[in-house]
Design a protein around this motif. Structure first.
Motif, PDB file in Angstrom:
ATOM      1  N   ALA A  81       1.183  -1.505   0.401  1.00  0.00           N
ATOM      2  CA  ALA A  81       0.066  -0.084  -0.394  1.00  0.00           C
ATOM      3  C   ALA A  81       0.964   1.092  -0.159  1.00  0.00           C
ATOM      4  O   ALA A  81       2.079   1.451   0.097  1.00  0.00           O
ATOM      5  N   THR A  82       0.106   2.600  -0.241  1.00  0.00           N
ATOM      6  CA  THR A  82       1.383   3.823   0.322  1.00  0.00           C
ATOM      7  C   THR A  82       0.247   4.239   0.752  1.00  0.00           C
ATOM      8  O   THR A  82      -1.599   4.779   0.515  1.00  0.00           O
ATOM      9  N   ASN A  83       0.882   5.426   1.578  1.00  0.00           N
ATOM     10  CA  ASN A  83      -0.321   6.291   2.141  1.00  0.00           C
ATOM     11  C   ASN A  83       1.021   7.406   2.235  1.00  0.00           C
ATOM     12  O   ASN A  83       1.854   7.791   2.367  1.00  0.00           O
ATOM     13  N   TYR A 153       3.798   4.739  13.006  1.00  0.00           N
ATOM     14  CA  TYR A 153       2.383   5.344  11.682  1.00  0.00           C
ATOM     15  C   TYR A 153       1.479   5.434  12.985  1.00  0.00           C
ATOM     16  O   TYR A 153       1.048   4.384  13.358  1.00  0.00           O
ATOM     17  N   VAL A 154       0.624   6.582  12.851  1.00  0.00           N
ATOM     18  CA  VAL A 154      -0.106   7.411  13.797  1.00  0.00           C
ATOM     19  C   VAL A 154      -1.068   7.162  12.788  1.00  0.00           C
ATOM     20  O   VAL A 154      -1.062   8.925  11.972  1.00  0.00           O
ATOM     21  N   CYS A 155      -2.304   6.288  12.924  1.00  0.00           N
ATOM     22  CA  CYS A 155      -3.748   7.378  11.975  1.00  0.00           C
ATOM     23  C   CYS A 155      -4.683   7.903  12.791  1.00  0.00           C
ATOM     24  O   CYS A 155      -4.840   7.634  14.227  1.00  0.00           O
ATOM     25  N   THR A 156      -5.152   8.830  12.144  1.00  0.00           N
ATOM     26  CA  THR A 156      -6.361  10.230  12.942  1.00  0.00           C
ATOM     27  C   THR A 156      -7.281   9.940  11.726  1.00  0.00           C
ATOM     28  O   THR A 156      -7.356   9.015  10.787  1.00  0.00           O
ATOM     29  N   ALA A 176       6.047   8.283  14.583  1.00  0.00           N
ATOM     30  CA  ALA A 176       7.206   8.718  13.983  1.00  0.00           C
ATOM     31  C   ALA A 176       7.066  10.290  12.457  1.00  0.00           C
ATOM     32  O   ALA A 176       7.463  11.374  12.285  1.00  0.00           O
ATOM     33  N   VAL A 177       5.138   9.145  12.231  1.00  0.00           N
ATOM     34  CA  VAL A 177       4.354  10.099  10.500  1.00  0.00           C
ATOM     35  C   VAL A 177       3.307  10.030  11.209  1.00  0.00           C
ATOM     36  O   VAL A 177       2.263   9.308  12.423  1.00  0.00           O
ATOM     37  N   VAL A 178       2.133  10.941  10.778  1.00  0.00           N
ATOM     38  CA  VAL A 178       0.554  10.645  10.715  1.00  0.00           C
ATOM     39  C   VAL A 178       0.460  10.484   9.210  1.00  0.00           C
ATOM     40  O   VAL A 178       0.105  11.673   8.901  1.00  0.00           O
ATOM     41  N   GLY A 179      -0.808  10.065   9.904  1.00  0.00           N
ATOM     42  CA  GLY A 179      -1.776   9.762   7.944  1.00  0.00           C
ATOM     43  C   GLY A 179      -3.242   9.584   8.666  1.00  0.00           C
ATOM     44  O   GLY A 179      -3.706   9.321  10.298  1.00  0.00           O
TER      45      GLY A 179
END
Length: 259
Positions: A81-83, A153-156, A176-179
């Motif tokens: 997948a890509t985000n 990966y932080v998902c909101t 580290a990153v948020v998406g």
């Protein structure tokens, strides 16, 4: 068969392959977006645009269960997948890539499991397939761009961007990153015993990491600039994935259900 789920800006990815057909799959959870079946050298692949072509669906309205179930129904046993994500640290810059090895789930209102009718508790000690991650990382050493090995990966929930206070909290707890799109997708794949790994493309700094206002135009601009590198990373990784994987993903339901 390998499947590809394309995130923001990645709606068509069959340029280097031979398109066989486009199909919409009916599932118990609704219809999938049109899925492209194509050949890359001697491999049959399935490509699904997460937001539909044209970015018709915002993150919180995506039918994640239908998407993952449809790929499984087609015979897909592994997903890349890509985000598009925001960086929580200045050292991880827009245009760079991160291959996450863990996640924090801050979504609130999404159907997040296939198992509402019985108790099934899948293990997510390694939420992302270790073999797919290893392939992405080794392939990433040969592309024109920085590919970072590991990070949370932080998902909101979205669709709004995060506040400075939220970003500060995410950093404090190890993000580290948020998406907005990585969950529940990765867990749903595990529940169907599918391998899953994702490429996080850093499209911007998160709120307060940079003093600049965050705009969706910025996100799309970076994605467009790096799409060629992203496509190369995906295609070359697929060609390098071992046909006989020995990761635990295909046995995820062993010991997960109360008998």
């Amino acid at each position: 068969m390998m499947g590809i789920i394309g995130g923001t800006g990645v709606y068509r990815i069959v340029e280097r392959g031979d398109l066989k057909e486009k199909t919409i799959i009916n599932t118990p959870y609704g219809e999938s977006p049109p899925i492209s079946i194509f050949m890359l050298e001697d491999q049959e692949l399935a490509f699904l645009p997460r937001h539909k072509e044209g970015h018709d669906l915002p993150p919180h309205m995506i039918n994640y269960r239908a998407n993952v179930y449809a790929l499984k129904k087609l015979g897909v046993d592994g997903i890349l997948a890509t985000n598009a994500v925001g960086s929580l640290n200045e050292s991880l810059k827009p245009g760079e890539f991160l291959i996450p090895d863990d996640f924090l789930d801050f979504t609130r209102a999404r159907p997040f499991t296939f198992y509402n009718d019985r108790a099934v508790h899948v293990d997510v000690t390694q939420p992302y397939c270790p073999q797919l991650r290893e392939t992405l990382i080794s392939t990433g050493k040969k592309v024109d761009g920085r590919v970072v090995d590991g990070g949370v990966y932080v998902c909101t929930e979205g669709p709004r961007f995060e506040t400075p206070a939220e970003i500060h909290m995410f950093r404090q707890i190890g993000g580290a990153v948020v998406g907005m799109t990585g969950l529940p997708e990765v867990v749903l794949a595990r529940e169907l015993e599918m391998c899953y790994a994702t490429i996080c493309m850093v499209s911007n700094y998160a709120a307060s990491v940079s003093s600049e206002k965050i705009t969706i135009d910025e996100v799309f601009d970076v994605v467009e600039q790096k799409k060629k590198v992203l496509t190369e990373l995906i295609y070359n990784s697929i060609l390098n994935i071992p046909l006989d994987r020995n990761c635990p993903c295909s046995r995820a339901l062993e010991g997960a259900e109360i008998e």
